[in-house]
Write an enzyme that holds these catalytic residues in place. Structure first.
Site, mmCIF file in Angstrom:
data_model
loop_
_atom_site.group_PDB
_atom_site.id
_atom_site.type_symbol
_atom_site.label_atom_id
_atom_site.label_comp_id
_atom_site.label_asym_id
_atom_site.label_seq_id
_atom_site.Cartn_x
_atom_site.Cartn_y
_atom_site.Cartn_z
ATOM 1 C CG HIS A 5 -0.400 0.266 2.522
ATOM 2 N ND1 HIS A 5 -0.074 -0.739 3.414
ATOM 3 C CD2 HIS A 5 -0.081 1.417 3.150
ATOM 4 C CE1 HIS A 5 0.406 -0.205 4.519
ATOM 5 N NE2 HIS A 5 0.417 1.107 4.383
ATOM 6 C CG ASP A 14 -0.038 -4.085 2.839
ATOM 7 O OD1 ASP A 14 0.068 -3.501 1.756
ATOM 8 O OD2 ASP A 14 -0.082 -3.484 3.927
ATOM 9 N N GLY A 33 3.561 6.644 8.003
ATOM 10 C CA GLY A 33 4.936 6.843 7.549
ATOM 11 C C GLY A 33 5.836 5.708 7.988
ATOM 12 C CG ASN A 34 6.633 4.136 11.987
ATOM 13 O OD1 ASN A 34 6.143 5.034 12.662
ATOM 14 N ND2 ASN A 34 7.891 3.749 12.118
ATOM 15 C CB SER A 35 3.413 1.873 5.980
ATOM 16 O OG SER A 35 2.180 1.845 6.618
ATOM 17 C CB THR A 80 1.654 -3.713 7.688
ATOM 18 O OG1 THR A 80 0.885 -3.492 6.516
ATOM 19 C CG2 THR A 80 0.861 -4.603 8.650
ATOM 20 C CB ILE A 108 -1.444 1.849 13.974
ATOM 21 C CG1 ILE A 108 -2.024 2.979 13.103
ATOM 22 C CG2 ILE A 108 0.051 1.766 13.848
ATOM 23 C CD1 ILE A 108 -1.548 4.364 13.506
ATOM 24 C CB ILE A 155 -9.153 -28.433 3.217
ATOM 25 C CG1 ILE A 155 -8.408 -27.415 4.118
ATOM 26 C CG2 ILE A 155 -8.276 -29.635 2.983
ATOM 27 C CD1 ILE A 155 -9.203 -26.935 5.285
ATOM 28 N N GLY A 201 -12.990 -25.399 5.473
ATOM 29 C CA GLY A 201 -13.222 -25.792 6.853
ATOM 30 C C GLY A 201 -13.661 -24.640 7.719
#
Length: 478
Positions: free
Chosen positions: A117, A147, A221-223, A239, A241, A282, A284
């Protein structure tokens, strides 16, 4: 940074976390658990770890072409919006949008991990190293489902500082961590905290959810930045918060993508191939407390298998309906999301052991990690002509397409992939992800069946579709 609105109170754990550092500074182990016994021990510093790791964390700046519609002020009146909705008259204009994020150098030749992102739709990507040098970056791979994205900068042979990816399954709740990134664009910043939870699967910012939760302050900005342990290894990529305000300020709960998932994406980028993940094969549901009691298990946790794809990897491993999957390669399976994560991090072609519960007994089977098959081929077709499906794009469903569209165990049939605005299909309210079951009495199994049904001349139409598991019949008369 993905921001999740919540009313949760801040988690005031960072200060307390400092007291968990082991008294011997030279160790700096992620598993340090001794309590300080003197003032000298309390004054220990994270500086050696920061000096070791921060050079491998970069700032990322992107430019994106944004299209907007300039609507005359007259039509901004609620009266007009009531009748026109989002189709107000106006002139389309373009502008250049800018955003920022962080990244981590994982290979000394300039391979960088960040969030999908952060660079999504970017027309230009600029990377700024910790020493303030700037580079134009090339997008190597971007994966919306996890992401994650991989960038490459040309170092002209220079070797850059890197962070080593650790085994993220070895981390424990309470372990000390540092978050390094570029919050709010103020420049490289380091915050400290602890791992406050593991295996978070209800975050909703990626398709593969198995996040590490931390109270180390993370902000917009930390992403794409680094979550590192005190031995200087990369635990995860920050990624998202939780935030109680619109400006996205930290309230003490952040999430990082585990290094074990990052590793699979990095390897695909290095090999220059399309990202292909192993597939469970599968369908489930989570094993809750009531189901656990019925299966003779003393606690909830695991996945009850309801359906197995014929000829798929689970079928070949001998898994069948009614089995409970408890672990993958010795790692506990908590729910369906954790099973998907565990399987997706196994390299395709590798064999692992799955622990099952069958007939009130434990059983172990060997699973060969395999991708979801595209059988039958999707045969994507745009419908044209004088019929109610005109303007739609349809395709044959397969496990591969179901994975791509996040449809779970919808492995068969014909799906509507897209519907053009103002088309006949749009006017009858056909929607993407509708499943075509019957057209004028013709049972639909393949795209070719739809083509045959539409070739029959008729004035009246009867369409049977499935939408979100519910069957609907549309009667159309001229």
């Amino acid at each position: 940074m993905r921001i999740l609105q919540t009313n949760l109170l801040p988690a005031f754990l960072s200060i307390v976390a400092l007291f968990l550092v082991q008294s011997n500074l030279s160790v700096f182990s992620v598993h340090a658990q001794t309590v300080p016994t003197s003032q000298a021990q309390i004054n220990l510093s994270f500086s050696p770890v920061v000096k070791q790791t921060s050079p491998a964390v970069v700032n990322i700046f992107t430019k994106t072409l944004v299209k907007e519609r300039a609507v005359p002020s007259l039509f901004n009146d609620p009266f007009f919006r009531k009748f026109f909705g989002n189709n107000l008259p106006g002139r389309e204009r373009k502008r250049m949008g800018r955003s920022l994020g962080s990244g981590v150098i994982v290979r000394e030749n300039g391979l960088i991990v960040t969030n999908h992102h952060v660079i999504d739709s970017a027309t230009e990507i600029q990377v700024v190293l910790a020493d303030r040098r700037e580079f134009s970056a090339e997008l190597v791979l971007s994966d919306k489902d996890t992401d994650l994205a991989i960038l490459k900068i040309d170092t002209e042979g220079e070797k850059l500082p890197t962070l080593e990816l650790m085994d993220s399954d070895t981390i424990d709740v309470g372990d000390l961590v540092l978050a390094i990134g570029n919050p709010f664009g103020v420049g490289q910043t380091v915050t400290s905290g602890i791992v406050s939870a593991l295996a978070r699967t209800q975050v909703g910012v990626a398709d593969f959810q198995f996040f590490i939760q931390t109270d180390a302050a993370i902000n917009p900005g930390n992403s794409g930045g680094a979550l590192v342990t005190l031995d200087g290894k990369l635990l995860g990529i920050n990624t998202a918060i939780f935030s109680s305000s619109r400006n996205g300020g930290s309230v003490g709960i952040g999430f990082a993508i585990p290094a074990n998932m990052v590793r699979t994406v990095v390897h695909s980028a290095e090999e220059g191939r399309e990202l292909v993940r192993a597939w469970p094969g599968i369908a489930g549901q989570d094993l809750n407390a009531d189901l656990a009691l019925g299966f003779g298990l003393n606690r909830p946790g695991g996945v009850v298998v309801s359906n197995v794809y014929p000829g798929g990897p689970a079928d070949k491993a001998g898994i069948r309906g009614g089995d409970v999957i408890l672990s993958v390669a010795g790692k506990e399976v908590i729910n369906v999301e954790s099973l998907r994560f565990r399987i997706a991090t196994i390299p395709v072609g590798e064999k692992v052991e799955l622990e099952l519960w069958r007939g009130r007994k434990a059983k172990t089977v060997t699973y060969l990690a395999s991708p979801a098959p595209e059988t039958p081929k999707r045969n994507e077709q745009e419908i044209r002509g004088s019929n109610p499906l005109a303007g739609s794009v349809i395709a044959n469903l397969s496990p591969a397409l179901a994975e791509e569209l996040h449809l779970g165990s919808l492995w068969e049939g014909v799906i509507v992939k897209n519907v053009a605005r103002r088309s006949p299909a749009h006017r009858i309210s056909l929607q993407p992800q509708d499943i075509l079951l019957n057209v004028n009495g013709v049972k639909i199994n393949r795209v070719s069946d739809v083509e045959k049904a539409l070739n029959k001349k008729t004035k009246n139409w009867t369409l049977v579709i499935s939408r979100e598991g519910r069957k609907r019949t549309l009667e159309l008369k001229r």
